[in-house]
Design a protein around this motif. Structure first.
Motif, PDB file in Angstrom:
ATOM      1  N   SER A   1       0.836  -1.209   0.000  1.00 28.16           N
ATOM      2  CA  SER A   1       0.000   0.000   0.000  1.00 28.16           C
ATOM      3  C   SER A   1       0.870   1.258   0.000  1.00 28.16           C
ATOM      4  CB  SER A   1      -0.890  -0.003   1.246  1.00 28.16           C
ATOM      5  OG  SER A   1      -0.073   0.135   2.401  1.00 28.16           O
ATOM      6  N   MET A   2       0.219   2.393  -0.207  1.00 33.03           N
ATOM      7  CA  MET A   2       0.931   3.680  -0.112  1.00 33.03           C
ATOM      8  C   MET A   2       1.495   3.879   1.289  1.00 33.03           C
ATOM      9  SD  MET A   2       1.199   5.274  -2.951  1.00 33.03           S
ATOM     10  CE  MET A   2       1.685   6.848  -2.297  1.00 33.03           C
ATOM     11  N   SER A   3       0.751   3.471   2.315  1.00 28.43           N
ATOM     12  CA  SER A   3       1.263   3.650   3.683  1.00 28.43           C
ATOM     13  C   SER A   3       2.494   2.776   3.913  1.00 28.43           C
ATOM     14  CB  SER A   3       0.177   3.390   4.728  1.00 28.43           C
ATOM     15  OG  SER A   3      -0.272   2.062   4.656  1.00 28.43           O
ATOM     16  N   THR A   4       2.528   1.584   3.315  1.00 32.06           N
ATOM     17  CA  THR A   4       3.723   0.736   3.428  1.00 32.06           C
ATOM     18  C   THR A   4       4.887   1.370   2.681  1.00 32.06           C
ATOM     19  OG1 THR A   4       2.389  -1.264   3.691  1.00 32.06           O
ATOM     20  CG2 THR A   4       4.669  -1.566   2.980  1.00 32.06           C
ATOM     21  N   LEU A   5       4.625   1.910   1.484  1.00 31.36           N
ATOM     22  CA  LEU A   5       5.687   2.586   0.740  1.00 31.36           C
ATOM     23  C   LEU A   5       6.232   3.752   1.556  1.00 31.36           C
ATOM     24  CD1 LEU A   5       7.355   2.863  -1.861  1.00 31.36           C
ATOM     25  CD2 LEU A   5       5.522   4.306  -2.769  1.00 31.36           C
ATOM     26  N   ASN A   6       5.360   4.513   2.190  1.00 29.20           N
ATOM     27  CA  ASN A   6       5.808   5.618   3.050  1.00 29.20           C
ATOM     28  C   ASN A   6       6.653   5.104   4.207  1.00 29.20           C
ATOM     29  OD1 ASN A   6       4.571   7.579   1.476  1.00 29.20           O
ATOM     30  ND2 ASN A   6       2.677   7.544   2.665  1.00 29.20           N
ATOM     31  N   ALA A   7       6.290   3.964   4.784  1.00 29.85           N
ATOM     32  CA  ALA A   7       7.065   3.387   5.887  1.00 29.85           C
ATOM     33  C   ALA A   7       8.450   2.935   5.401  1.00 29.85           C
ATOM     34  CB  ALA A   7       6.301   2.220   6.511  1.00 29.85           C
ATOM     35  N   ILE A   8       8.506   2.368   4.196  1.00 31.00           N
ATOM     36  CA  ILE A   8       9.803   1.984   3.618  1.00 31.00           C
ATOM     37  C   ILE A   8      10.672   3.230   3.447  1.00 31.00           C
ATOM     38  CG2 ILE A   8      10.940   1.100   1.537  1.00 31.00           C
ATOM     39  CD1 ILE A   8       8.413  -0.761   1.212  1.00 31.00           C
ATOM     40  N   HIS A   9      10.070   4.306   2.936  1.00 33.87           N
ATOM     41  CA  HIS A   9      10.836   5.539   2.730  1.00 33.87           C
ATOM     42  C   HIS A   9      11.245   6.176   4.054  1.00 33.87           C
ATOM     43  CE1 HIS A   9       9.297   5.819  -1.650  1.00 33.87           C
ATOM     44  NE2 HIS A   9      10.364   5.071  -1.543  1.00 33.87           N
ATOM     45  N   GLN A  10      10.411   6.042   5.076  1.00 36.24           N
ATOM     46  CA  GLN A  10      10.803   6.542   6.410  1.00 36.24           C
ATOM     47  C   GLN A  10      12.046   5.808   6.905  1.00 36.24           C
ATOM     48  OE1 GLN A  10       9.395   9.701   6.739  1.00 36.24           O
ATOM     49  NE2 GLN A  10       9.963   9.051   8.783  1.00 36.24           N
ATOM     50  N   LYS A  11      12.089   4.485   6.688  1.00 37.54           N
ATOM     51  CA  LYS A  11      13.270   3.709   7.099  1.00 37.54           C
ATOM     52  C   LYS A  11      14.497   4.183   6.319  1.00 37.54           C
ATOM     53  CE  LYS A  11      15.127  -0.941   7.664  1.00 37.54           C
ATOM     54  NZ  LYS A  11      14.880  -2.392   7.516  1.00 37.54           N
ATOM     55  N   MET A  12      14.322   4.433   5.013  1.00 37.08           N
ATOM     56  CA  MET A  12      15.435   4.917   4.199  1.00 37.08           C
ATOM     57  C   MET A  12      15.936   6.266   4.724  1.00 37.08           C
ATOM     58  SD  MET A  12      15.552   5.664   0.087  1.00 37.08           S
ATOM     59  CE  MET A  12      14.260   6.918   0.153  1.00 37.08           C
ATOM     60  N   HIS A  13      15.000   7.200   4.960  1.00 42.93           N
ATOM     61  CA  HIS A  13      15.392   8.516   5.506  1.00 42.93           C
ATOM     62  C   HIS A  13      16.127   8.358   6.832  1.00 42.93           C
ATOM     63  CE1 HIS A  13      13.555  11.357   2.696  1.00 42.93           C
ATOM     64  NE2 HIS A  13      12.461  10.609   2.672  1.00 42.93           N
ATOM     65  N   ALA A  14      15.596   7.539   7.729  1.00 41.22           N
ATOM     66  CA  ALA A  14      16.199   7.357   9.052  1.00 41.22           C
ATOM     67  C   ALA A  14      17.596   6.756   8.937  1.00 41.22           C
ATOM     68  CB  ALA A  14      15.302   6.480   9.923  1.00 41.22           C
ATOM     69  N   THR A  15      17.761   5.794   8.043  1.00 39.29           N
ATOM     70  CA  THR A  15      19.067   5.149   7.852  1.00 39.29           C
ATOM     71  C   THR A  15      20.101   6.172   7.394  1.00 39.29           C
ATOM     72  OG1 THR A  15      18.006   3.038   7.332  1.00 39.29           O
ATOM     73  CG2 THR A  15      20.281   3.327   6.585  1.00 39.29           C
ATOM     74  N   VAL A  16      19.720   7.028   6.455  1.00 37.41           N
ATOM     75  CA  VAL A  16      20.639   8.044   5.944  1.00 37.41           C
ATOM     76  C   VAL A  16      20.912   9.105   7.013  1.00 37.41           C
ATOM     77  CG1 VAL A  16      20.878   9.871   4.200  1.00 37.41           C
ATOM     78  CG2 VAL A  16      20.032   7.604   3.541  1.00 37.41           C
ATOM     79  N   GLU A  17      19.880   9.495   7.749  1.00 38.56           N
ATOM     80  CA  GLU A  17      20.052  10.509   8.799  1.00 38.56           C
ATOM     81  C   GLU A  17      20.964  10.017   9.915  1.00 38.56           C
ATOM     82  OE1 GLU A  17      16.000  11.465   9.788  1.00 38.56           O
ATOM     83  OE2 GLU A  17      15.712  12.540   7.883  1.00 38.56           O
ATOM     84  N   GLN A  18      20.971   8.712  10.185  1.00 37.05           N
ATOM     85  CA  GLN A  18      21.826   8.154  11.247  1.00 37.05           C
ATOM     86  C   GLN A  18      23.310   8.375  10.976  1.00 37.05           C
ATOM     87  OE1 GLN A  18      20.587   4.064  11.492  1.00 37.05           O
ATOM     88  NE2 GLN A  18      18.908   4.513  12.897  1.00 37.05           N
ATOM     89  N   VAL A  19      23.675   8.550   9.703  1.00 32.84           N
ATOM     90  CA  VAL A  19      25.078   8.796   9.373  1.00 32.84           C
ATOM     91  C   VAL A  19      25.304  10.246   8.948  1.00 32.84           C
ATOM     92  CG1 VAL A  19      25.567   6.376   8.826  1.00 32.84           C
ATOM     93  CG2 VAL A  19      24.820   7.935   6.994  1.00 32.84           C
ATOM     94  N   GLY A  20      24.352  11.114   9.252  1.00 29.80           N
ATOM     95  CA  GLY A  20      24.521  12.537   9.004  1.00 29.80           C
ATOM     96  C   GLY A  20      24.107  13.002   7.621  1.00 29.80           C
ATOM     97  N   GLY A  21      23.352  12.180   6.903  1.00 29.44           N
ATOM     98  CA  GLY A  21      22.924  12.551   5.560  1.00 29.44           C
ATOM     99  C   GLY A  21      21.465  12.925   5.500  1.00 29.44           C
ATOM    100  N   ASN A  22      21.040  13.401   4.327  1.00 29.68           N
ATOM    101  CA  ASN A  22      19.653  13.806   4.130  1.00 29.68           C
ATOM    102  C   ASN A  22      19.245  13.579   2.681  1.00 29.68           C
ATOM    103  OD1 ASN A  22      17.121  15.244   4.827  1.00 29.68           O
ATOM    104  ND2 ASN A  22      17.910  16.732   3.361  1.00 29.68           N
TER     105      ASN A  22
END
Length: 187
Positions: A64-85
């Motif tokens: 679903s769209m909500s699952t796709l958004n959750a996948i993208h949230q994980k991607m954003h969080a993973t990148v932010e953990q190493v100082g990226g955006n």
């Protein structure tokens, strides 16, 4: 005119491991080692990082769209953990049968990025692991970069890459080459 400090990345096979069965949940999304850090290095060098990804699993009802958004949230969080955006994620939820303009290799998604950021994409690097990623960028003036992760090795083996395509082992190597070329140009 100097190209903007914008870079366009495909998602599956560039930032995260790809799957022929689609990435259908956050649990199935696994970062390729070094790609999150590469994005952080791009940010530190002044780049705005944007993702452009075909996600036909939505129209195929695989997620679903909500699952796709959750996948993208994980991607954003993973990148932010190493100082990226990652500044934005553009995606096409349609299947090939929908014949939309936003599904790569058509340029609609990249044209939307150009409108949103009010820039020409001439000279902007686009990075992907499939021919359609490179084709969509090439027709709007982007500099095509193929990574050999994901489907990249098979894409290279088939040939037919757009003129001027650069080939890199992975996103980290692409960023190394880009930042090294910038440093040399500024010396």
């Amino acid at each position: 005119m100097t190209p903007p400090k914008l870079i366009i990345l495909d998602r599956d096979g560039v930032i995260n491991h790809d799957s022929d069965a689609f990435i259908k949940s956050p649990d199935e999304w696994h970062v390729i080692p070094g790609s999150a850090q590469a994005i952080a290095r791009l940010n530190q060098a002044g780049y705005t990082v944007v993702v452009a990804t075909n996600q036909s699993g939505v129209s195929r009802k695989l997620f679903s769209m909500s699952t796709l958004n959750a996948i993208h949230q994980k991607m954003h969080a993973t990148v932010e953990q190493v100082g990226g955006n990652i500044d934005a994620v553009f995606f096409c939820p349609h299947s090939a049968d929908d014949n939309c303009d936003c599904r790569k290799p058509k340029p609609g998604m990249l044209n939307e990025i150009a409108r949103r950021y009010n820039v020409s994409l001439k000279g902007v690097h686009c990075v992907g692991d499939s021919l359609r990623d490179l084709q969509s960028g090439f027709v709007v003036g982007c500099l095509p970069n193929l990574v050999l992760t994901g489907k990249g090795q098979g894409t290279m083996d088939k040939g037919g890459l757009p003129p001027g395509s650069q080939i890199h082992s992975d996103l980290a190597a692409m960023v190394d080459a880009l930042l090294s070329a910038e440093a040399s140009a500024n010396e």
